[in-house]
Design a protein around this motif. Structure first.
Motif, short mmCIF file in Angstrom:
data_model
loop_
_atom_site.label_atom_id
_atom_site.label_comp_id
_atom_site.label_asym_id
_atom_site.label_seq_id
_atom_site.Cartn_x
_atom_site.Cartn_y
_atom_site.Cartn_z
N ARG A 149 6.52 0.29 -1.00
CA ARG A 149 6.17 -0.65 0.08
C ARG A 149 7.21 -1.17 0.59
NH1 ARG A 149 0.52 -1.12 0.43
NH2 ARG A 149 0.52 -3.09 1.85
N ILE A 203 7.83 7.13 -6.68
CA ILE A 203 8.21 5.55 -6.60
C ILE A 203 7.20 4.70 -6.83
CG2 ILE A 203 9.23 3.59 -4.67
CD1 ILE A 203 9.83 6.16 -2.96
N PRO A 204 7.33 3.65 -7.94
CA PRO A 204 6.28 2.70 -8.20
C PRO A 204 5.87 2.02 -7.03
CG PRO A 204 8.14 2.22 -9.61
CD PRO A 204 8.85 3.43 -8.48
N ALA A 205 4.71 1.53 -7.01
CA ALA A 205 4.05 0.86 -5.85
C ALA A 205 4.72 -0.15 -5.23
CB ALA A 205 2.61 0.25 -6.45
N ASP A 206 5.24 -0.96 -5.83
CA ASP A 206 6.15 -2.33 -5.13
C ASP A 206 7.25 -1.69 -4.48
OD1 ASP A 206 5.52 -4.78 -7.72
OD2 ASP A 206 4.29 -4.05 -6.26
N ASP A 252 -2.63 5.82 -11.44
CA ASP A 252 -1.25 5.27 -11.31
C ASP A 252 -1.08 3.68 -11.67
OD1 ASP A 252 1.40 4.66 -10.87
OD2 ASP A 252 1.16 4.83 -8.61
N SER A 259 1.41 1.75 -11.81
CA SER A 259 2.31 1.01 -11.05
C SER A 259 1.42 0.39 -9.84
CB SER A 259 3.37 1.64 -10.60
OG SER A 259 2.86 2.31 -9.29
N GLN A 260 0.33 0.66 -9.70
CA GLN A 260 -0.69 0.05 -8.80
C GLN A 260 -1.18 -1.19 -9.24
OE1 GLN A 260 -0.79 1.04 -5.72
NE2 GLN A 260 0.25 3.15 -5.93
N SER A 277 0.11 -3.88 -9.74
CA SER A 277 0.37 -4.96 -9.12
C SER A 277 -0.22 -5.13 -7.81
CB SER A 277 2.02 -4.72 -8.50
OG SER A 277 2.13 -3.55 -7.89
#
Lengths: 146, 157
Positions: free
Chosen positions: B57, B51-54, A34, A36-37, A39
């Motif tokens: 959370r 949903i993107p990681a940020d 993924d 988006s990880q 970050s």
């Protein structure tokens, strides 16, 4: 300082890998299915295609990504919490003289994962996070991520 | 706000449909679902597929209660954010996963403060009915020092 390549599929595998790698005193290169990880990765990050036994389409792309990343980064060690993309890196790590370790997901309380059974043949060491699995399958238990 | 998540890999229609049914019966409660590639589309809840990681959370941070498949990502994140967590395992008999490891996971974590398990529609709705009275996952869980030191030893030798 030694360099560790840490790879996991998104979700629980990745969350566990982050917990482990955050505690290691090495330079960490991260790989996840993924993007988006990125970050959450405190180091260089690469994305790899996902695949599993029910969906094999991602295998060619994952193969080339693993080759590219291992060639570029030349890690000393490859560590993975699964799943199948981790196997690809474990397999190819041998050609780059990197040691490899598979840490099976803490979710596999009663039986190890299918990938774990493949990893037993490919990785330098495989550990389970379940004492029950360790006893039943005579594999190493070193502790848990929680 | 009740945040519902099925994880990143698979849809979980049976689970989402029960939550949606409850949400329709409790229209005063805000319910937000992450449904992955599920076929069932909620009508009483807002939803997204991923949903993107940020942001994920952030939803955990803002939620009063998290309701989740029994995936380790959700369980660990609930502990990280000290949220009450209701877990509903995918089951092999409904062809929801390749095996029953989520059922085993639920049994491993059941009983820890802040983790509430349901395996049936009735139990899930009962827990949801009591959503505002649930305890948080207050225990701080660290990586085992034995695991870390064993990995370091492997790397160094």
């Amino acid at each position: 300082m030694k360099k560790v390549l840490a790879i996991a599929s998104s979700g629980g595998h990745w969350v566990q890998l982050i917990r482990i790698s955050s505690a290691l005193p090495y330079e960490i290169v991260y790989v996840c299915t993924d993007q988006s990880q990125e970050s959450r990765a405190e180091g260089q990050f690469y994305r790899v295609s996902d695949f599993n036994k029910n969906s094999l389409w991602g295998i060619p792309s994952a193969f080339f990504t693993a080759l590219k990343v291992l060639y570029k980064e030349r890690p000393d060690v490859v560590i993975t919490t699964g799943a199948a993309p981790g196997l690809m890196f474990i397999l190819l790590s041998r050609f780059f003289k990197a040691k490899s370790i598979w840490v099976d997901s803490i979710a596999n309380v009663v039986e190890p994962s299918l990938s774990f059974r493949h990893a037993l043949r490919l990785a330098d060491v495989c550990v389970t996070q379940s004492k029950q699995v360790a006893e039943k399958y005579n594999v190493e238990y070193w502790g848990e991520v929680l | 706000m009740i945040f519902v998540t099925v994880g990143t890999q698979l849809g979980f229609d049976r689970f989402i449909s029960i939550v949606d049914e409850w949400a329709a019966e409790n229209s005063g409660v805000s319910v937000f679902c992450q449904i992955a590639d599920g076929s069932y589309l909620p009508s009483a809840c807002k939803y997204v597929r991923s949903i993107p990681a940020d942001e994920y959370r952030r939803y955990f941070e803002e939620a009063d209660v998290v309701v989740s498949h029994a995936g380790m990502g959700s369980i660990i994140t609930a502990f990280d954010y000290s949220k009450p967590l209701i877990v509903f395992p995918r089951q092999l008999k409904y062809c929801e996963h390749r095996n029953d490891h989520q059922v085993a996971t639920v049994r491993k974590f059941r009983g820890r403060t802040g983790i509430y398990a349901a395996e049936t529609k009735h139990d899930l709705k009962s827990l949801l009915n009591n959503w505002s009275g649930l305890d948080s996952c207050s225990q701080k869980l660290e990586v085992s020092s034995e695991l870390v030191s064993s990995i370091v030893e492997f790397i160094e030798t």
